[in-house]
Design an enzyme around this catalytic site. Structure first.
Site, short mmCIF file in Angstrom:
data_model
loop_
_atom_site.label_atom_id
_atom_site.label_comp_id
_atom_site.label_asym_id
_atom_site.label_seq_id
_atom_site.Cartn_x
_atom_site.Cartn_y
_atom_site.Cartn_z
N CYS A 125 30.21 28.73 39.26
CA CYS A 125 29.25 28.91 40.35
C CYS A 125 28.29 30.06 40.04
O CYS A 125 28.09 30.43 38.87
CB CYS A 125 29.95 29.12 41.69
SG CYS A 125 28.85 28.86 43.10
N ASP A 194 34.13 34.32 48.28
CA ASP A 194 33.53 34.25 49.61
C ASP A 194 34.43 34.93 50.60
O ASP A 194 33.97 35.58 51.53
CB ASP A 194 33.25 32.79 49.97
CG ASP A 194 32.07 32.29 49.18
OD1 ASP A 194 30.94 32.48 49.62
OD2 ASP A 194 32.28 31.80 48.05
C1 RUB Z 1 28.72 30.87 45.99
C2 RUB Z 1 30.07 31.33 45.53
C3 RUB Z 1 30.15 32.72 44.95
C4 RUB Z 1 30.53 33.70 46.05
C5 RUB Z 1 30.38 35.13 45.58
O1 RUB Z 1 28.79 29.67 46.74
O2 RUB Z 1 31.07 30.66 45.67
O3 RUB Z 1 31.12 32.77 43.95
O4 RUB Z 1 29.75 33.50 47.20
O5 RUB Z 1 29.01 35.43 45.38
P1 RUB Z 1 27.45 29.13 47.43
P2 RUB Z 1 28.50 36.94 45.42
O6 RUB Z 1 26.44 28.94 46.34
O7 RUB Z 1 27.86 27.84 48.08
O8 RUB Z 1 26.99 30.15 48.45
O9 RUB Z 1 29.31 37.68 44.41
O10 RUB Z 1 27.04 36.86 45.08
O11 RUB Z 1 28.75 37.45 46.80
#
Ligand code: RUB
Length: 299
Positions: A125, A194
């Protein structure tokens, strides 16, 4: 209303990733509070509550945003006029966002020490926290490779691949289902989060738990980079972390009539598959999550 506009941008993934969602959501809440036409404190609080609900509903699996919204609701309770309530909202949102930014900087400082020359890092991701660590490692002239998944159905992996390769990091981009095939080539799996629940489970992009299983089988270290702002206090009081189901159209626009489509955005990786979590408080095991949540009882 900026909260409504931003919640739509969050829902559509124009704003994606837990940190960005929290930051932009709280900034919208602050903007609406600053520009409110509410004349009475009760009208102001009502509007603030409504905007918070709109933002929280945009992505249900986002405790970093929810925790910030809850703090804002709490600080206005003691205020006795619209002007002081406005000030309190602006101060709380700004403090929260600054705190998250500082936390990320600390995580990068800690995380960069886990990246050694010659390593291959596997990621899934797009996590701005993970790319923050990898970009900092590159700046330190550490030579490493990255394998990253495309991340069906919305291909956030392409954001990661572009960001890292633009910085000169060698990236190999693979389909999600190639994870097990390539796991023996990786030295470390590093993903974002998340949410982290009271039992130490990691909630991250769908497919993370399969990658963790493959890493476990291959004896490849599996780590997560995550601010404690994403730890979910509701799970300490028994609630389950809700998992967002997104539009089935993201998977298949016109499927045959009898085919049912499901599109969960996140999954749970149990603590036994996680070697450690890189937080602003240093490296912890997932089992320490409940302890940290209890300390944060003020939320
Ligand atoms: C994004 C995702 C990321 C986390 C952490 O999913 O799973 O790994 O949100 O991101 P989506 P960060 O694209 O569906 O939002 O480290 O930037 O908080």
């Amino acid at each position: 209303m900026k909260s409504v506009v931003v919640s739509k941008r969050i829902k559509s993934l124009e704003i994606q990733g837990a940190r960005n969602i929290a930051r932009e959501g709280l900034a919208a809440l602050a903007y609406d509070a600053k520009t409110t036409k509410a004349k009475t404190l009760s009208a102001f609080k009502k509007e603030l509550k409504k905007n918070s609900e709109v933002l929280a509903k945009a992505r249900p699996t986002e405790p970093a945003l929810r925790n910030g919204l809850a703090i804002v609701q709490k600080v206005v309770l003691v205020e006795n006029n619209v002007d002081s309530a406005k000030e309190a909202v602006l101060e709380a949102t700004s403090q929260y966002n600054k705190g998250m930014q500082k936390a990320k900087e600390k995580i990068v400082d800690v995380g960069v020490k886990r990246i050694k020359s010659g390593m291959t890092i596997f990621t899934h991701c797009h996590s701005s926290t993970v790319t923050g660590i990898l970009l900092a490692a590159k700046k330190k002239k550490i030579k490493f490779n990255v394998i990253n998944t495309e991340t069906r159905p919305r291909y956030q992996g392409r954001i990661t691949a572009k960001e890292l390769s633009n910085a000169g990091i060698p990236v190999t981009h693979v389909v999600d289902s190639a994870a097990r095939r390539l796991m023996n080539d990786a030295d470390l799996v590093l993903v974002g989060a998340d949410a982290v629940t009271a039992d130490g489970s990691l909630v991250n992009k769908i497919g993370t738990s399969l990658i963790a299983l493959a890493a476990h089988e291959a004896r490849t270290e599996f780590a997560c980079a995550c601010e404690t702002y994403k730890f979910d206090p509701l799970t300490l009081t028994g609630q389950y972390e809700p998992i967002e189901n997104r539009s089935t159209k993201e998977v298949w626009i016109k499927p045959p009539k009898k085919v049912k489509i499901l599109n969960p955005a996140f999954d749970f990786t149990p603590p036994e598959y996680i070697n450690y979590i890189i937080t602003e408080e240093g490296i912890i095991t997932p089992y320490e999550a409940a302890h940290i949540l209890r300390e944060r009882a003020r939320w």
